[in-house]
Design a protein around this motif. Structure first.
Motif, short mmCIF file in Angstrom:
data_model
loop_
_atom_site.label_atom_id
_atom_site.label_comp_id
_atom_site.label_asym_id
_atom_site.label_seq_id
_atom_site.Cartn_x
_atom_site.Cartn_y
_atom_site.Cartn_z
N ASP A 1 0.83 -1.21 0.00
CA ASP A 1 0.00 0.00 0.00
C ASP A 1 0.86 1.26 0.00
O ASP A 1 0.55 2.23 -0.70
N ARG A 2 1.96 1.25 0.75
CA ARG A 2 2.85 2.42 0.80
C ARG A 2 3.54 2.65 -0.54
O ARG A 2 3.65 3.79 -1.02
N VAL A 3 4.01 1.56 -1.18
CA VAL A 3 4.67 1.71 -2.47
C VAL A 3 3.66 2.13 -3.53
O VAL A 3 3.94 3.02 -4.36
N ALA A 4 2.49 1.51 -3.52
CA ALA A 4 1.45 1.85 -4.50
C ALA A 4 1.02 3.31 -4.37
O ALA A 4 0.82 4.00 -5.38
N TYR A 5 0.91 3.79 -3.14
CA TYR A 5 0.52 5.19 -2.90
C TYR A 5 1.53 6.14 -3.54
O TYR A 5 1.17 7.13 -4.18
N THR A 6 2.84 5.83 -3.38
CA THR A 6 3.88 6.68 -3.96
C THR A 6 3.81 6.65 -5.49
O THR A 6 3.96 7.69 -6.14
N ILE A 7 3.58 5.47 -6.07
CA ILE A 7 3.49 5.37 -7.53
C ILE A 7 2.31 6.19 -8.04
O ILE A 7 2.40 6.89 -9.05
N ARG A 8 1.17 6.11 -7.34
CA ARG A 8 0.00 6.93 -7.74
C ARG A 8 0.34 8.41 -7.71
O ARG A 8 -0.02 9.17 -8.61
N GLN A 9 1.03 8.84 -6.65
CA GLN A 9 1.38 10.26 -6.53
C GLN A 9 2.35 10.70 -7.62
O GLN A 9 2.21 11.78 -8.20
N ARG A 10 3.35 9.86 -7.90
CA ARG A 10 4.33 10.20 -8.92
C ARG A 10 3.76 10.12 -10.32
O ARG A 10 4.17 10.88 -11.20
N GLY A 11 2.84 9.19 -10.53
CA GLY A 11 2.28 8.96 -11.85
C GLY A 11 3.20 8.10 -12.71
O GLY A 11 4.31 7.74 -12.31
N ILE A 12 2.73 7.74 -13.87
CA ILE A 12 3.49 6.90 -14.79
C ILE A 12 4.06 7.79 -15.89
O ILE A 12 3.31 8.41 -16.68
N TYR A 13 5.38 7.86 -15.97
CA TYR A 13 6.05 8.69 -16.98
C TYR A 13 5.93 8.03 -18.36
O TYR A 13 6.21 6.84 -18.52
N ALA A 14 5.51 8.80 -19.32
CA ALA A 14 5.36 8.25 -20.68
C ALA A 14 5.76 9.31 -21.71
O ALA A 14 5.67 10.50 -21.47
#
Length: 422
Positions: A409-422
């Protein structure tokens, strides 16, 4: 699938990691896209390295570095030298490091490395040449802001000194923070050598508080007497626990009245082995794993508690000092037996926590007193224990799944905040 094939799958560390991951992400109801990002390593590097042996011949060695996640910071994880090193093992260990760092809430992702070799048959010169060439092959992938290696199975402070020096020579400046677990005079941290064992004891202390048990009446068996097991056993002995069993790969010791661990540490230092120690009786390690005790600490290798022996385990509490000592099939059996298991990704996180402290000290150029290191370690381990138990009780799941849920949950939360670079 045959019974033998099922057991082989049970012993595959990557399959075991994935099984817990799938259970935790289902409970969290995570988005499928996020699950696909979290499931696989960000990068896998395989290197084939030539080494000049003492005989004058050249021998090829295969090494790996798997970087599972960079979402919360640089990757972090050990390097092991062993004939049993495999890509699946290194993948699993890298993922476990991601979850471990997230459980104790330090700003690293997970990585792991290894070289397929038998260090017991190699000279110091051969080990140094192999380590330096391995480091050179990974130059573009490691660094204080990229990936920070550390000691693991069959590696130590000297290995890290060679890695740091090789990296520094290529950088044309001293870079202390490229590895952790270094000698003190090269930027190592006070308290690092004992950190994993101390974290195991702190975790055991919290388990005792939960069940209103006292140290003096708690019988402990430790499987493994390397860095983690010996430090955990010695610290617990000094704190008042009754350590009644020590198991090594080639046999163990048992004394129902308690073993003098300080004397055993001295005996091993002088004799190179625990065998023949006069203060305990000889015992088979497999028997110690299922012997009567209050706390069992598997502190050596993976897969020592499986579907073949879990039903016979008599310990009330298991504190995992090793990585992956319990298979997912064994977890189900232990859960049915109401054994209180504190999983590896919390219980042995003392090492990576103090590695984080070492990295911080190297980067700021200011080093802490050992009392400060130990105080900060205890604060993090105690708060992380509470976080795991709260998550487990809130979702009515075993502690291992609660720890995975907390970490993912902590790692997923950070990925959501950072977003997916494309």
């Amino acid at each position: 699938m045959t019974t033998a094939e099922q057991f082989d799958k049970e012993l595959n560390p990557w399959e075991q990691q994935a099984a817990r991951f799938d259970t935790a992400t289902t409970k969290l109801k995570l988005d499928e896209g996020l699950i696909s990002v979290l499931r696989v390593p960000a990068r896998e590097v395989t290197v084939n390295i030539p080494v000049s042996m003492d005989t004058g011949k050249i021998r090829m060695f295969t090494g790996y570095r798997v970087q599972h996640s960079f979402a919360r910071g640089p990757a972090k994880g050990g390097v092991r030298f062993s004939p049993e090193v495999s890509l699946d093992e290194v993948r699993a260990l890298a993922a476990w490091m991601t979850w471990k760092c997230a459980v104790v809430n330090i700003p690293f992702g997970g990585a792991k490395g290894g070289i397929i070799c038998d260090p017991k048959t190699m000279s110091m010169g051969e080990l140094e040449r192999m380590t330096r060439r391995y480091t050179a092959e990974l130059m573009e992938f490691i660094g204080p802001e990229k990936d920070v290696p550390a000691p693991d199975v069959n590696t130590n402070e000297q290995t890290m000194a060679w890695m740091m020096d090789t990296y520094s020579m290529h950088m044309r400046m001293t870079v202390n923070a490229v590895v952790t677990g270094k000698p003190l005079n090269m930027g190592g941290s006070r308290g690092r050598r004992e950190a994993t064992g101390r974290g195991v004891m702190i975790t055991a202390d919290q388990c005792l508080k939960k069940f209103n048990m006292s140290r003096e009446s708690t019988r402990v068996i430790v499987q493994g007497f390397g860095n983690v097991g010996s430090n955990a056993a010695q610290l617990m002995h000094q704190a008042g626990y009754k350590v009644i069993g020590i198991g090594e790969w080639d046999g163990g010791l048992h004394n129902v009245n308690g073993i003098d661990i300080n004397a055993l540490v001295d005996y091993k230092a002088h004799n190179g082995s625990i065998h023949g120690f006069p203060g305990a009786e000889k015992a088979a390690t497999a028997d110690l794993m299922i012997a009567d005790c209050d706390v069992l600490i598997p502190a050596a290798t993976e897969n020592v508690i499986t579907t073949k022996n879990a039903e016979k385990v008599k310990a009330r509490i298991i504190v995992e000092g090793a990585n992956g000592p319990t298979t997912s099939g064994a977890d189900e059996i232990l859960n049915d037996k109401k054994v209180f298991v504190m999983p590896d990704i919390l219980a042995n996180a003392g090492g990576v926590t103090v590695s984080y402290f070492e990295w911080v000290q190297d980067r700021q150029g200011y080093f802490w007193k050992e009392s400060v290191v130990n105080e900060q370690l205890e604060h993090i381990m105690v708060s992380s224990f509470e976080d795991v138990v709260n998550m487990s009780e809130q979702h009515n799941v075993p502690n291992r799944i609660g720890a995975y849920m907390l970490a993912i949950d902590r790692v997923a939360y950070t990925i959501r905040q950072r977003g997916i670079y494309a």
